[in-house]
Design a protein around this motif. Structure first.
Motif, PDB file in Angstrom:
ATOM      1  N   THR A   8     -54.940  21.513  12.347  1.00 19.17           N
ATOM      2  CA  THR A   8     -55.710  22.087  13.173  1.00 19.17           C
ATOM      3  C   THR A   8     -55.518  21.485  14.677  1.00 19.17           C
ATOM      4  N   ARG A   9     -55.049  20.594  14.912  1.00 20.43           N
ATOM      5  CA  ARG A   9     -54.464  19.943  16.239  1.00 20.43           C
ATOM      6  C   ARG A   9     -52.940  20.094  16.323  1.00 20.43           C
ATOM      7  N   TYR A 485     -56.835  26.304  19.737  1.00 20.80           N
ATOM      8  CA  TYR A 485     -56.648  25.225  19.071  1.00 20.80           C
ATOM      9  C   TYR A 485     -56.298  23.918  20.213  1.00 20.80           C
ATOM     10  N   ALA A 488     -52.836  17.399  19.719  1.00 23.63           N
ATOM     11  CA  ALA A 488     -52.930  16.148  19.283  1.00 23.63           C
ATOM     12  C   ALA A 488     -52.491  15.113  20.169  1.00 23.63           C
ATOM     13  N   GLU A 493     -53.625  11.405  15.118  1.00 21.30           N
ATOM     14  CA  GLU A 493     -54.592  12.582  15.276  1.00 21.30           C
ATOM     15  C   GLU A 493     -54.110  13.934  14.634  1.00 21.30           C
ATOM     16  N   ASP A 496     -54.217  13.296  10.772  1.00 18.96           N
ATOM     17  CA  ASP A 496     -55.674  13.655  10.538  1.00 18.96           C
ATOM     18  C   ASP A 496     -56.201  14.866  10.362  1.00 18.96           C
ATOM     19  N   SER A 497     -55.517  15.915  11.208  1.00 16.76           N
ATOM     20  CA  SER A 497     -55.869  17.363  11.060  1.00 16.76           C
ATOM     21  C   SER A 497     -55.078  18.172  10.130  1.00 16.76           C
ATOM     22  N   GLN A 567     -55.939  13.037   4.483  1.00 16.21           N
ATOM     23  CA  GLN A 567     -55.383  14.305   4.449  1.00 16.21           C
ATOM     24  C   GLN A 567     -54.048  14.611   3.988  1.00 16.21           C
TER      25      GLN A 567
END
Length: 745
Positions: A8-9, A485, A488, A493, A496-497, A567
């Motif tokens: 997502t990032r 979007y 990161a 980051e 984590d996405s 994740q």
């Protein structure tokens, strides 16, 4: 329109993408009625006047900056002028879906439709294999009778049969009449007579509304070809191969020409349901099954590589003919014999249809699948286009579509339901990537233009009287989804996405492609090596690796379970399960090549959550049929024992199994009562699924539990020998650990 990215990032630049070890892309379900968060599109009209960027051709959307006379494209930053129509329209933004939502559907005018009410008539044709058994035809009869119940009242239905001849049914008179045309036996021959001369198309296509009972009566008369027809066909041979009596290719070729004469006049899309009981072995498109036997005997050639490609381009070319005739083909093969679906699959997937394989007539879900498929809405004549902001671009696209011959990154989809999903890889267009200080974040826009047949009840608001209103109407729509979007700021980051289900989807597409091009072994190697590289990159990026001093520098234990990143933690299990899947099991392990092809077709069309279940099933435990204990367990015997729960529900997408452990209280009702939580959950799962899962109930200690135990893969060897080993998944992680150490030397 559900859109799910692998991260997502987005990665900041090519170096970060490379060092992460992750695939970067999205999955798109364009005809899904809601987005991934459950929100429906805003609805509107005037789609033909939606402003477009003069530079990148993106559509105006709620992320664009709007001035009184102009707007700035949110994808490329170009300043565009507004027409007087748009200026007047956007002076009242509350009435404009494109200004209030980033996800909207706009009506478009119909073009090239002379007689809208005639063209809106849905057309369905069943083509049934009579070179078959009574059991096969009994199943097909049940399926067609179920289909009749799902067909809309204003639809037209045609019944055709094929063997050494092609038969057309006229059910509109008092007694069903069938007229036959003989199929030439030679492989390059085709039916010479025009079917229109045998039976006028409007005699063949019967209105379901007035002829439903007569269609059902005609279906009940279906019988296998006679013994003298079989012996006549078997007495002929081609290149030393005895011919059977299944003239499938010739029959399809003639039917497409027959239906195509009314494409654009009588209908906008005709759906053909083709039912096969074995390999086409007569007339045009006949297939040689000898290569299957030869590969079993062969020691020097990779059987997986030899059996996955098509042996003829006939069905791929026939799919193009179907598309030109406005025909979508759904292929239902009911057989456990080698049928060469590697060649046949193109007829269905490239014409916008589906491929279904049922190994036997026993417990087949074909009737339920037919009813389910015809009960859900579908779009046709679809065009799908992804656009990105200028820093990145589409690398590769995956799915059951065909690319536009002229425009890059434009895909045509003949027929698309709400489950159909497509995938895209991204790559950077610029070395600098996304600037850390730029105010413009990464943008993605998906445009989906499609047609739907709208039933009369949806037209009642138009104010037309029932006499003047057509029974069905075609609507052309433009669906736009624009997403913004973030990038990161660092590797943590980015990790984590991660969405592990979407990562799995992209990987499945890649290994299917590798298998088709280079063989299953190459697909397995690709997947194994990807996990090794990801694990190495993760350990390196998070500074988890410490090297010793001196020439014999040693590395401490590698973190192969991604302990510091929740994740990423599902990925080792998903890769282990995918390597254990029949999709990537080797030929010598007994995986039928047709079953592998059917899985390729299924897996490459599933949305990520469904694919996750198909690869690594969800195992849930219950204390009683009305009380859930734990929502998810690992697929191991140890998990069953340690949970202490008496009841388990296993969801493998195509299969649902309710398992009562051998230690379950005998007082617990078996099977579970129909009004309990467990049954409600099962019914909900079945309702949400694109195909009908097979449901079974097993009592441990009393029934044969093999079907359930086969899914407990974590104690089975990754190579797929099937022999139980206490070190299955554990030994796999140890192997990854060794491979990572070797890679990092």
């Amino acid at each position: 329109m559900a859109v799910r990215p692998t991260v997502t990032r987005f990665p900041m630049d090519p170096d970060e993408q490379e060092s992460s070890g992750l695939p970067w892309g999205v999955t798109v379900s364009p005809f899904s009625g809601r987005d991934e968060n459950g929100t429906p599109p805003a609805m509107g009209s005037d789609g033909e006047n939606l402003p477009r960027c003069e530079n990148c051709w993106a559509y105006f959307n709620s992320y664009c900056e709007l001035d009184q006379w102009a707007w700035t494209c949110s994808l490329c930053g170009t300043l565009n002028g507004l027409s007087s129509h748009s200026i007047a329209k956007y002076s009242n933004p509350q009435s404009c879906p494109e200004m209030s939502s980033s996800f909207f559907d706009l009506e478009l005018p119909l073009e090239g439709y002379e007689d809208e009410s005639m063209q809106a008539c849905p057309v369905y044709v069943a083509a049934v294999d009579l070179s078959s058994s009574e059991e096969f035809l009994d199943l097909i009869k049940s399926a067609l009778l179920a289909a009749l119940e799902a067909l809309p009242a204003g639809a037209l239905f045609g019944l055709a049969v094929f063997s050494v001849k092609l038969g057309l049914y006229d059910v509109q008179g008092p007694v069903p009449v069938v007229k036959n045309v003989f199929i030439p036996s030679d492989a390059d021959g085709s039916i010479q007579i025009e079917l229109q001369d045998v039976m006028p198309l409007f005699s063949f296509l019967a209105p379901v509304e007035t002829c439903k009972e007569r269609i059902a009566s005609a279906i009940e008369t279906l019988k296998p070809m006679t013994s003298w027809e079989r012996s006549a066909a078997a007495s002929q041979s081609l290149d030393g191969v005895l011919l059977g009596g299944r003239g499938f290719g010739s029959a399809m070729e003639a039917l497409f020409s027959y239906l195509g004469s009314e494409y654009g006049t009588t209908f906008a899309l005709a759906r053909v349901f083709a039912f096969l009981s074995g390999v086409p072995d007569f007339g045009a498109g006949q297939l040689d099954t000898r290569r299957y036997g030869e590969q079993y005997a062969s020691k020097g050639e990779d059987a997986d590589r030899a059996l996955l490609p098509e042996q003829t381009s006939f069905y791929k070319e026939l799919a193009a003919v179907a598309v030109q005739a406005g025909v979508c083909v759904d292929l239902f093969a009911v057989t456990n014999e080698y049928t060469d679906l590697a060649s046949l699959k193109f007829l269905s997937i490239e014409s916008g249809g589906s491929l279904f394989l049922y190994p036997s007539t026993d417990d087949s879900t074909l009737p339920q699948d037919m009813y389910r498929m015809l009960s859900r809405p579908y779009a046709f004549n679809c065009v799908l286009r992804l656009r990105t902001s200028s820093e990145f671009k589409i690398g590769r696209s995956y799915g059951h579509f065909f690319p536009d011959p002229e425009y890059e990154n434009v895909q045509h989809i003949i027929c698309c339901d709400s489950y159909a999903t497509y995938a895209y890889d991204f790559e950077f267009a610029k070395v600098e990537g996304f600037s850390r200080h730029a105010s413009e974040p990464p943008m993605l826009q998906i445009a989906f233009q499609y047609s739907v047949v709208v039933p009369p009840e949806e037209l009642s608001s138009s104010g037309l009287s029932s006499a003047s209103r057509p029974k069905f109407s075609i609507k052309r729509r433009l669906r736009i989804r624009t997403l913004q979007y973030g990038a990161a700021r660092n590797i943590n980051e980015l990790y984590d996405s991660v969405d592990s289900e979407v990562v799995l989807s992209i990987l499945v597409h890649k290994v299917i492609q590798a298998s088709l091009e280079h063989g299953v072994r190459e697909g397995r190697i690709l997947l194994h090596d990807w996990l090794v590289i990801l694990t190495a990159q993760y350990n390196d990026a998070l500074k988890l690796v410490q090297y010793g001093i001196g020439t014999s520098s040693s590395v401490q234990q590698i973190d192969v379970s991604f302990a510091q990143c929740p994740q990423l933690q599902p990925l080792p299990r998903l890769i282990f399960a995918l390597l254990r899947s029949p999709l990537l099991r080797l030929h010598e392990e007994g995986v039928h090549p047709d079953y592998r092809i059917s899985l390729q077709c299924l897996f490459s069309a599933l949305e990520p959550s469904s694919l996750h279940r198909a690869v690594y099933p969800v195992l849930t435990s219950y204390t009683t049929p009305d009380k859930q204990a734990y929502p998810r367990h690992s697929l191991s015997r140890a998990a069953l024992i340690t949970s202490g729960s008496p009841i388990f529900l296993l969801d493998a997408f195509t299969t649902l199994i309710v398992f009562y452990s051998s230690t379950a209280d005998p007082g617990l009702p078996f099977p579970p009562p129909h009004d309990c939580l467990l049954r409600t959950t099962i019914n909900k799962l079945k309702q949400e699924r694109s195909i009908t899962p097979k449901l079974s109930f097993i009592r441990g200690g009393k029934d044969d539990a093999t079907a359930f135990e086969n899914y407990l893969i974590e104690e089975q060897d990754v190579e797929g020998t099937g022999f139980t080993s206490a070190m299955g998944f554990v030994s796999f992680l140890e192997d990854i650990n060794r491979s990572v150490l070797e890679y990092m030397k």
